[in-house]
Scaffold this motif. Structure first.
Motif, PDB file in Angstrom:
ATOM      1  N   THR A  15       0.845  -1.180   0.000  1.00  0.00           N
ATOM      2  CA  THR A  15       0.000   0.000   0.000  1.00  0.00           C
ATOM      3  C   THR A  15       0.882   1.232   0.000  1.00  0.00           C
ATOM      4  OG1 THR A  15      -0.084   0.115   2.397  1.00  0.00           O
ATOM      5  CG2 THR A  15      -1.771  -1.219   1.317  1.00  0.00           C
ATOM      6  N   ASP A  16       0.357   2.347  -0.430  1.00  0.00           N
ATOM      7  CA  ASP A  16       1.156   3.560  -0.546  1.00  0.00           C
ATOM      8  C   ASP A  16       1.824   3.955   0.757  1.00  0.00           C
ATOM      9  OD1 ASP A  16       0.639   3.736  -3.216  1.00  0.00           O
ATOM     10  OD2 ASP A  16      -0.988   5.194  -2.995  1.00  0.00           O
ATOM     11  N   GLU A  17       1.098   3.821   1.877  1.00  0.00           N
ATOM     12  CA  GLU A  17       1.670   4.221   3.155  1.00  0.00           C
ATOM     13  C   GLU A  17       2.699   3.220   3.667  1.00  0.00           C
ATOM     14  OE1 GLU A  17      -1.959   4.119   3.026  1.00  0.00           O
ATOM     15  OE2 GLU A  17      -1.882   6.152   2.257  1.00  0.00           O
ATOM     16  N   GLN A  18       2.556   1.941   3.294  1.00  0.00           N
ATOM     17  CA  GLN A  18       3.418   0.904   3.831  1.00  0.00           C
ATOM     18  C   GLN A  18       4.569   0.528   2.909  1.00  0.00           C
ATOM     19  OE1 GLN A  18       0.594  -2.174   4.574  1.00  0.00           O
ATOM     20  NE2 GLN A  18       0.011  -1.360   6.560  1.00  0.00           N
ATOM     21  N   ALA A  19       4.503   0.913   1.663  1.00  0.00           N
ATOM     22  CA  ALA A  19       5.549   0.541   0.723  1.00  0.00           C
ATOM     23  C   ALA A  19       6.836   1.283   1.049  1.00  0.00           C
ATOM     24  CB  ALA A  19       5.112   0.871  -0.705  1.00  0.00           C
ATOM     25  N   ALA A  20       7.933   0.593   0.884  1.00  0.00           N
ATOM     26  CA  ALA A  20       9.224   1.223   1.108  1.00  0.00           C
ATOM     27  C   ALA A  20       9.619   1.997  -0.144  1.00  0.00           C
ATOM     28  CB  ALA A  20      10.274   0.173   1.436  1.00  0.00           C
ATOM     29  N   VAL A  35      30.804  13.346  -1.484  1.00  0.00           N
ATOM     30  CA  VAL A  35      29.933  14.500  -1.749  1.00  0.00           C
ATOM     31  C   VAL A  35      28.764  14.078  -2.644  1.00  0.00           C
ATOM     32  CG1 VAL A  35      29.810  16.770  -2.850  1.00  0.00           C
ATOM     33  CG2 VAL A  35      31.764  16.193  -1.409  1.00  0.00           C
ATOM     34  N   GLU A  36      29.043  13.309  -3.686  1.00  0.00           N
ATOM     35  CA  GLU A  36      27.967  12.842  -4.564  1.00  0.00           C
ATOM     36  C   GLU A  36      26.999  11.928  -3.812  1.00  0.00           C
ATOM     37  OE1 GLU A  36      29.318  11.044  -8.158  1.00  0.00           O
ATOM     38  OE2 GLU A  36      30.316  12.853  -8.848  1.00  0.00           O
ATOM     39  N   ALA A  37      27.530  11.103  -2.921  1.00  0.00           N
ATOM     40  CA  ALA A  37      26.676  10.213  -2.140  1.00  0.00           C
ATOM     41  C   ALA A  37      25.751  11.021  -1.235  1.00  0.00           C
ATOM     42  CB  ALA A  37      27.528   9.242  -1.327  1.00  0.00           C
ATOM     43  N   ARG A  38      26.299  12.061  -0.599  1.00  0.00           N
ATOM     44  CA  ARG A  38      25.463  12.918   0.252  1.00  0.00           C
ATOM     45  C   ARG A  38      24.412  13.636  -0.583  1.00  0.00           C
ATOM     46  NH1 ARG A  38      30.423  14.026   2.578  1.00  0.00           N
ATOM     47  NH2 ARG A  38      30.523  16.076   1.587  1.00  0.00           N
ATOM     48  N   ARG A  39      24.773  14.090  -1.760  1.00  0.00           N
ATOM     49  CA  ARG A  39      23.795  14.754  -2.641  1.00  0.00           C
ATOM     50  C   ARG A  39      22.685  13.791  -3.056  1.00  0.00           C
ATOM     51  NH1 ARG A  39      28.257  17.778  -6.130  1.00  0.00           N
ATOM     52  NH2 ARG A  39      28.624  19.540  -4.742  1.00  0.00           N
ATOM     53  N   ALA A  40      23.048  12.544  -3.330  1.00  0.00           N
ATOM     54  CA  ALA A  40      22.035  11.545  -3.677  1.00  0.00           C
ATOM     55  C   ALA A  40      21.087  11.329  -2.497  1.00  0.00           C
ATOM     56  CB  ALA A  40      22.700  10.233  -4.083  1.00  0.00           C
ATOM     57  N   LEU A  41      21.635  11.250  -1.289  1.00  0.00           N
ATOM     58  CA  LEU A  41      20.810  11.115  -0.090  1.00  0.00           C
ATOM     59  C   LEU A  41      19.899  12.329   0.073  1.00  0.00           C
ATOM     60  CD1 LEU A  41      20.066   9.790   2.685  1.00  0.00           C
ATOM     61  CD2 LEU A  41      21.891  11.207   3.636  1.00  0.00           C
ATOM     62  N   GLN A  42      20.441  13.521  -0.073  1.00  0.00           N
ATOM     63  CA  GLN A  42      19.643  14.741   0.079  1.00  0.00           C
ATOM     64  C   GLN A  42      18.510  14.792  -0.943  1.00  0.00           C
ATOM     65  OE1 GLN A  42      22.815  17.577  -0.322  1.00  0.00           O
ATOM     66  NE2 GLN A  42      23.429  17.405   1.825  1.00  0.00           N
ATOM     67  N   ALA A  43      18.791  14.405  -2.174  1.00  0.00           N
ATOM     68  CA  ALA A  43      17.752  14.389  -3.210  1.00  0.00           C
ATOM     69  C   ALA A  43      16.667  13.360  -2.868  1.00  0.00           C
ATOM     70  CB  ALA A  43      18.365  14.078  -4.568  1.00  0.00           C
ATOM     71  N   PHE A  44      17.094  12.210  -2.381  1.00  0.00           N
ATOM     72  CA  PHE A  44      16.153  11.165  -1.973  1.00  0.00           C
ATOM     73  C   PHE A  44      15.261  11.667  -0.847  1.00  0.00           C
ATOM     74  CE2 PHE A  44      15.359   7.397   0.805  1.00  0.00           C
ATOM     75  CZ  PHE A  44      14.548   6.681  -0.056  1.00  0.00           C
ATOM     76  N   LEU A  45      15.856  12.266   0.180  1.00  0.00           N
ATOM     77  CA  LEU A  45      15.068  12.759   1.316  1.00  0.00           C
ATOM     78  C   LEU A  45      14.164  13.919   0.906  1.00  0.00           C
ATOM     79  CD1 LEU A  45      17.710  12.572   4.190  1.00  0.00           C
ATOM     80  CD2 LEU A  45      15.934  10.913   3.573  1.00  0.00           C
ATOM     81  N   ALA A  46      14.596  14.735  -0.055  1.00  0.00           N
ATOM     82  CA  ALA A  46      13.749  15.831  -0.548  1.00  0.00           C
ATOM     83  C   ALA A  46      12.555  15.286  -1.337  1.00  0.00           C
ATOM     84  CB  ALA A  46      14.574  16.773  -1.420  1.00  0.00           C
ATOM     85  N   TYR A  47      12.727  14.123  -1.946  1.00  0.00           N
ATOM     86  CA  TYR A  47      11.666  13.497  -2.728  1.00  0.00           C
ATOM     87  C   TYR A  47      10.581  12.871  -1.842  1.00  0.00           C
ATOM     88  CZ  TYR A  47       9.387  10.269  -5.976  1.00  0.00           C
ATOM     89  OH  TYR A  47       8.461   9.576  -6.712  1.00  0.00           O
ATOM     90  N   VAL A  48      10.938  12.485  -0.637  1.00  0.00           N
ATOM     91  CA  VAL A  48      10.017  11.776   0.261  1.00  0.00           C
ATOM     92  C   VAL A  48       8.669  12.488   0.401  1.00  0.00           C
ATOM     93  CG1 VAL A  48       9.665  11.019   2.654  1.00  0.00           C
ATOM     94  CG2 VAL A  48      11.824  10.516   1.494  1.00  0.00           C
ATOM     95  N   PRO A  49       8.611  13.797   0.704  1.00  0.00           N
ATOM     96  CA  PRO A  49       7.297  14.450   0.837  1.00  0.00           C
ATOM     97  C   PRO A  49       6.495  14.455  -0.463  1.00  0.00           C
ATOM     98  CG  PRO A  49       9.038  15.817   1.772  1.00  0.00           C
ATOM     99  CD  PRO A  49       9.700  14.692   1.057  1.00  0.00           C
ATOM    100  N   CYS A  50       7.168  14.383  -1.616  1.00  0.00           N
ATOM    101  CA  CYS A  50       6.473  14.356  -2.904  1.00  0.00           C
ATOM    102  C   CYS A  50       5.661  13.078  -3.086  1.00  0.00           C
ATOM    103  CB  CYS A  50       7.466  14.487  -4.052  1.00  0.00           C
ATOM    104  SG  CYS A  50       8.409  16.027  -4.036  1.00  0.00           S
ATOM    105  N   THR A  51       5.960  12.056  -2.291  1.00  0.00           N
ATOM    106  CA  THR A  51       5.245  10.788  -2.377  1.00  0.00           C
ATOM    107  C   THR A  51       4.061  10.738  -1.415  1.00  0.00           C
ATOM    108  OG1 THR A  51       6.588   9.688  -0.695  1.00  0.00           O
ATOM    109  CG2 THR A  51       7.391   9.600  -2.978  1.00  0.00           C
ATOM    110  N   GLY A  52       3.849  11.828  -0.663  1.00  0.00           N
ATOM    111  CA  GLY A  52       2.766  11.864   0.311  1.00  0.00           C
ATOM    112  C   GLY A  52       3.188  11.383   1.690  1.00  0.00           C
ATOM    113  N   ARG A  53       4.446  11.008   1.821  1.00  0.00           N
ATOM    114  CA  ARG A  53       4.952  10.560   3.115  1.00  0.00           C
ATOM    115  C   ARG A  53       5.352  11.754   3.969  1.00  0.00           C
ATOM    116  NH1 ARG A  53       6.474   6.837  -0.661  1.00  0.00           N
ATOM    117  NH2 ARG A  53       6.471   4.650  -0.069  1.00  0.00           N
ATOM    118  N   THR A  54       5.463  11.510   5.261  1.00  0.00           N
ATOM    119  CA  THR A  54       5.935  12.539   6.184  1.00  0.00           C
ATOM    120  C   THR A  54       7.416  12.792   5.923  1.00  0.00           C
ATOM    121  OG1 THR A  54       4.383  11.718   7.832  1.00  0.00           O
ATOM    122  CG2 THR A  54       6.178  13.117   8.624  1.00  0.00           C
ATOM    123  N   PRO A  55       7.830  14.043   5.880  1.00  0.00           N
ATOM    124  CA  PRO A  55       9.254  14.323   5.680  1.00  0.00           C
ATOM    125  C   PRO A  55      10.099  13.676   6.784  1.00  0.00           C
ATOM    126  CG  PRO A  55       7.957  16.331   5.485  1.00  0.00           C
ATOM    127  CD  PRO A  55       7.022  15.258   5.987  1.00  0.00           C
TER     128      PRO A  55
END
Length: 168
Positions: A15-20, A35-55
């Motif tokens: 389900t949308d709320e339970q899917a990883a 630095v690139e790894a941290r940027r990838a992490l930051q982009a991933f975490l910035a994307y999280v709210p776009c999926t409807g999940r809690t930041p």
């Protein structure tokens, strides 16, 4: 140079709320950069709210950046060849997996204010709820689990990285 995985930020079945939510990157031999790894992490975490999940809470994001920096830096310093990273966010928390081509297990050294360097794995263990090391056919993977809520235990299953290893 980062070689992105085919399914960056793709939801796992459920389900949308339970899917990883997953994201990953692979670096060619000698191309990994913390630095690139941290940027990838930051982009991933910035994307999280776009999926409807809690930041992701800021303290967890800061700890995650520290873990990513330490694990990728260790892969760069101690393992020849390519390496990669997989981020997986679920209700339990954030799993950060870094794989490399060295079969040598990491050593957690005690804190020593007189020593320069050698504190990375101690730091990773300190900020993580759990850390798991698993051998791979041509190396190892290290997964650090960071909980989103203090009362939630991490799911410490091994993250498979067969889809993240570069093609020969």
């Amino acid at each position: 140079m980062v070689i992105p995985l085919m399914k960056q930020a793709a939801d796992e079945p459920g389900t949308d709320e339970q899917a990883a939510l997953r994201c990953g990157a692979v670096w060619a031999d000698g191309a990994a950069c913390a630095v690139e790894a941290r940027r990838a992490l930051q982009a991933f975490l910035a994307y999280v709210p776009c999926t409807g999940r809690t930041p992701v809470p800021a303290p967890l994001a800061i700890d995650a950046e520290l873990v990513v920096s330490e694990l990728v830096t260790n892969a760069i310093r101690h393992a020849p060849g390519p390496c990669g990273m997989i981020l997986r966010l679920s209700d339990e928390g954030l799993a950060i997996t870094v794989w490399d081509t060295s079969a040598v297990q990491p050593v957690v050294k005690e804190r020593d204010g007189q020593r320069f360097g050698g504190h990375g794995m101690h730091v990773v263990h300190t900020v993580s709820a759990d850390v798991a090391v698993a051998p791979l056919g041509t190396g190892k993977q290290i997964t650090a689990y960071l909980c989103t809520a203090p009362d939630v235990a991490p799911d410490v299953g091994t993250v498979a990285v067969t889809d993240a290893t570069p093609a020969a």
